[in-house]
Design an enzyme around this catalytic site. Structure first.
Site, short mmCIF file in Angstrom:
data_model
loop_
_atom_site.label_atom_id
_atom_site.label_comp_id
_atom_site.label_asym_id
_atom_site.label_seq_id
_atom_site.Cartn_x
_atom_site.Cartn_y
_atom_site.Cartn_z
N GLU A 136 60.13 47.75 56.16
CA GLU A 136 60.51 46.33 56.12
C GLU A 136 59.30 45.45 56.46
OE1 GLU A 136 63.88 46.80 58.70
OE2 GLU A 136 64.86 47.93 57.12
N SER A 184 69.32 56.46 56.73
CA SER A 184 70.77 56.70 56.76
C SER A 184 71.16 57.99 57.46
CB SER A 184 71.35 56.64 55.34
OG SER A 184 71.16 55.35 54.79
N TRP A 192 66.35 49.11 66.40
CA TRP A 192 67.44 48.12 66.38
C TRP A 192 67.16 46.94 65.45
CZ3 TRP A 192 69.54 47.27 72.07
CH2 TRP A 192 69.96 48.50 72.59
N GLU A 227 60.19 57.90 55.91
CA GLU A 227 61.40 57.13 55.62
C GLU A 227 61.41 56.70 54.15
OE1 GLU A 227 63.11 55.28 59.43
OE2 GLU A 227 61.56 53.94 58.72
N GLY A 265 68.32 53.78 62.16
CA GLY A 265 68.55 52.34 62.10
C GLY A 265 69.99 52.02 62.47
N GLY A 266 70.82 51.83 61.45
CA GLY A 266 72.20 51.38 61.65
C GLY A 266 72.98 52.18 62.69
C1 PEP Z 1 65.16 52.53 59.58
O1 PEP Z 1 65.18 51.35 59.28
O2 PEP Z 1 64.17 52.99 60.16
C2 PEP Z 1 66.31 53.34 59.22
C3 PEP Z 1 66.14 54.63 59.16
O3 PEP Z 1 67.49 52.69 58.95
P1 PEP Z 1 68.91 53.35 58.59
O4 PEP Z 1 69.11 54.51 59.53
O5 PEP Z 1 69.89 52.26 58.79
O6 PEP Z 1 68.80 53.81 57.17
#
Ligand code: PEP
Length: 249
Positions: free
Chosen positions: A96, A212, A10, A166, A233-234
């Site tokens: 991040e 994503s 989150w 990732e 993530g999102g």
């Molecule tokens: C993440 O930050 O671990 C991630 C996979 O983000 P998103 O799914 O938004 O790309």
């Protein structure tokens, strides 16, 4: 033990009331699954999240921890503090954290070891930047990230490790690695571990894909033999989307 996992990161989203509301909605919409389902809310909401999910199979995990036992580390959280509130799985090495908080392979190795010393489970994240992929250096980068932070571990410690590949260029960008690109990298990761340890260690580790993942692409990515699930993530911030992704596994 290799298992299917869908985890929601989150990040710095959702206040207290929103955390409770999302978990209530997610619990109600949770599909029947044999996969492990995890959520990583913000630190200040972890206790509430634990309480909200008391009678749920959804596991609450942390987004980060410090390697020190305790002491003068303003703004940081120790492994013992997480264990004290019933959290024994922690994400380490998210891109991040690497990009905005200067977390190097060396720091991440210390964090992984600190968590494992507490018998915690580690979800270790890594992945290449777009420039690495464009210059065809992505396998070197990913191999290096894994070796530098994890290859000083004993083989037995790997039972507590989950990997999350990732690619940085796919995080929060709407751009996803194709299922073929994910499979190619996951197979490379498993081979890297086979070469560094053995096939038993490599075949027992869950390797998640993150970047994503959405309801529309989850099933195809999850269908690949070396993809054991996803770090989301999102889409984890929307109960219907996260539930659909869990269903896809
Ligand atoms: C993440 O930050 O671990 C991630 C996979 O983000 P998103 O799914 O938004 O790309």
């Amino acid at each position: 033990m290799r298992s299917k996992i869908v985890a929601g990161n989150w990040k710095m989203n959702k206040n207290l009331a929103e955390t409770e509301a999302l978990l209530t909605e997610l619990s109600a919409k949770l599909p029947d699954t044999t996969a492990e389902v995890m959520v990583a809310p913000n630190f200040v909401n972890l206790v509430t999240a634990k309480q909200s999910l008391e009678s749920s199979t959804i596991e609450v995990i942390a987004q980060n921890m410090h390697f020190a036992e305790s002491g003068a580390y303003t703004g940081e959280t120790s492994g013992d503090m997480l264990l004290d509130i019933g959290i024994d799985t922690v994400i380490i090495g998210h891109s991040e954290r690497r990009a905005y908080f200067g977390e190097t392979d060396e720091i991440l190795e210390k964090k992984v070891k600190a968590a494992l010393a507490k018998n915690m489970r580690v979800m270790f994240c890594f992945g290449e930047e777009l420039t690495d992929r464009k210059s065809d250096n992505h396998f070197n980068v990913v191999g290096g990230q894994i070796k530098n932070a994890l290859f000083s571990l004993d083989a037995s410690a790997w039972s507590k490790i989950v990997l999350a590949y990732e690619p940085v260029w796919a995080i929060g960008t709407g751009e996803t690695a194709s299922a073929e690109q994910a499979q190619e990298m996951h197979a490379f990761i498993r081979k890297t571990i086979t070469d560094g340890y053995d096939a038993a260690v490599a075949n027992n580790v869950s390797i998640l894909y993150g970047g994503s993942v959405k309801p529309a692409n989850a099933a195809e990515i999850f269908s690949k033999p070396d993809v054991d699930g996803g770090l989301i993530g999102g889409a984890a911030l929307v109960a219907d989307d996260f539930a659909a992704i869990i269903k896809a596994i």
